[in-house]
Design an enzyme around this catalytic site. Structure first.
Site, PDB file in Angstrom:
ATOM      1  CG  LEU A   1      -1.823  -1.227   1.375  1.00 19.50           C
ATOM      2  CD1 LEU A   1      -2.573  -1.182   2.697  1.00 19.50           C
ATOM      3  CD2 LEU A   1      -2.798  -1.331   0.206  1.00 19.50           C
TER       4      LEU A   1
ATOM      5  CE1 TYR B   1      -0.516   8.653  -6.913  1.00 11.99           C
ATOM      6  CE2 TYR B   1      -2.743   9.133  -7.704  1.00 11.99           C
ATOM      7  CZ  TYR B   1      -1.892   8.456  -6.847  1.00 11.99           C
ATOM      8  OH  TYR B   1      -2.402   7.571  -5.921  1.00 11.99           O
TER       9      TYR B   1
ATOM     10  CE  LYS C   1      -0.408   4.121  -7.088  1.00 12.00           C
ATOM     11  NZ  LYS C   1       0.174   3.661  -5.817  1.00 12.00           N
TER      12      LYS C   1
ATOM     13  N   PRO D   1     -45.569   9.461  41.139  1.00 11.31           N
ATOM     14  CG  PRO D   1     -44.734   8.671  43.176  1.00 11.31           C
ATOM     15  CD  PRO D   1     -44.551   9.770  42.182  1.00 11.31           C
TER      16      PRO D   1
END
Length: 319
Positions: free
Chosen positions: A64, A119, A123, A310
């Site tokens: 990664l 980029y 890759k 109550p």
């Protein structure tokens, strides 16, 4: 099984390492057939000697490591090409032919607006190094081209619009949206990690690409995470703004199971500062007791606290 994770301190690497360690420590029992004995976490602050040692022992590699916001274009090659060769050299030196998963990006397609991206070119070059390695050695290589990722621990003001918007809206900072109609394909980190674990169990999803669209194919060259969401920037902003108003409206937005909205909401909560995790509630008090609304939904009623003294009857019906 001993797993090497490179880029272990990055967004995907951190999430994957935590998931693997949870399996190792028996904190996650949802995959009883997946036995993790050791997780080797490698990042930029580790040494080459450590990489070589990890490469000797690994039964599977999740590569990664990569660079997407370098200071110079040369750093793209250093991070996305040169390291790939260092990793393979370490495996070759150890004569380790374990399977390798590598993370790439749809930008490596060099299609459309990605055609001239340095980029994407770096890759794609990294992909080809591993495809050649597989061809020459027979070692299984699994290449994933990720779309836009989002989820917990993603760094804002870096490479994720969702992380930036979540961080800014959670912290009352401004955001800029140039075109609300722009549609983006998003992949939630937990869905990606599930695919990574499926891969370890031999249940990966393979595909070929028609442009930028993965077409599932049993013998596909690439792999992909099958659950993604195509959402406009305007829809993202509207959802985040609704999330940010919850403390005032008490209204929970509609977040159906497995929807983008649910995953975005889970992500947004991780960016909230501690002081915003709690908010004041209005208690309506009279002689009969009190009534306090906690949360409301648009279509499924509300959650509230009703205190009766109550011998007091309220509303003449059961709660």
């Amino acid at each position: 099984m001993k797993i090497l994770v490179t880029g272990a301190k990055g967004f995907v690497g951190k999430n994957l390492s935590v998931a693997l360690n949870n399996l190792k420590e028996n904190k996650d029992r949802t995959r009883p057939n997946l036995v993790i004995d050791e997780v080797f976490e490698y990042d930029i602050d580790n040494t080459n000697l450590e990489l070589e040692e990890f490469a000797k022992k690994a039964d599977f590699v999740f590569n990664l490591a990569g660079v997407n916001r370098p200071k110079t274009e040369e750093d793209f090659i250093k991070g996305n090409v040169n390291f790939q060769e260092e990793l393979l050299n370490a495996l070759k030196k150890a004569n380790n032919k374990c399977p390798i998963m590598i993370s790439s990006t749809i930008q490596a397609s060099l299609i459309g607006r990605y055609a001239d991206g340095v980029y994407g070119k770096s890759k794609q070059q990294g992909e080809n190094i591993f495809f050649d390695y597989m061809k020459n050695t027979g070692v299984p290589v699994y290449v994933y081209r990720f779309p836009n990722l989002f989820g917990k621990w993603c760094k804002p003001n870096y490479n994720s619009v969702v992380a930036t918007f979540c961080n800014n809206i959670a912290n009352d900072l401004p955001i800029t949206v140039n075109d609300r109609s722009v549609e983006i394909e998003f992949l939630y980190i937990d869905d990606l990690i599930n695919e990574m674990l499926d891969l370890l169990e031999g249940k990966e999803h393979r595909c070929n690409y028609d442009g930028l669209t993965p077409i599932e194919s049993k013998d596909g060259k690439y792999c992909f995470a099958p659950i993604t969401h195509k959402v406009t920037l305007g829809e993202v902003v509207d959802l985040l703004e609704a999330f940010s108003k919850q403390s005032k409206t008490l209204i929970i937005p509609e977040i159906p199971n497995n929807s983008f909205a649910k995953k975005l909401y889970s992500t947004y909560l991780t960016y909230l500062p501690k002081e915003k995790m709690a908010f004041k509630l209005k208690m309506n008090v009279d002689d009969r007791g009190s009534f306090t609304e906690l949360l409301k939904t648009k279509n499924n009623g509300q959650i509230s606290i009703n205190i009766s003294k109550p011998n007091i009857t309220k509303g003449q019906h059961w709660h």
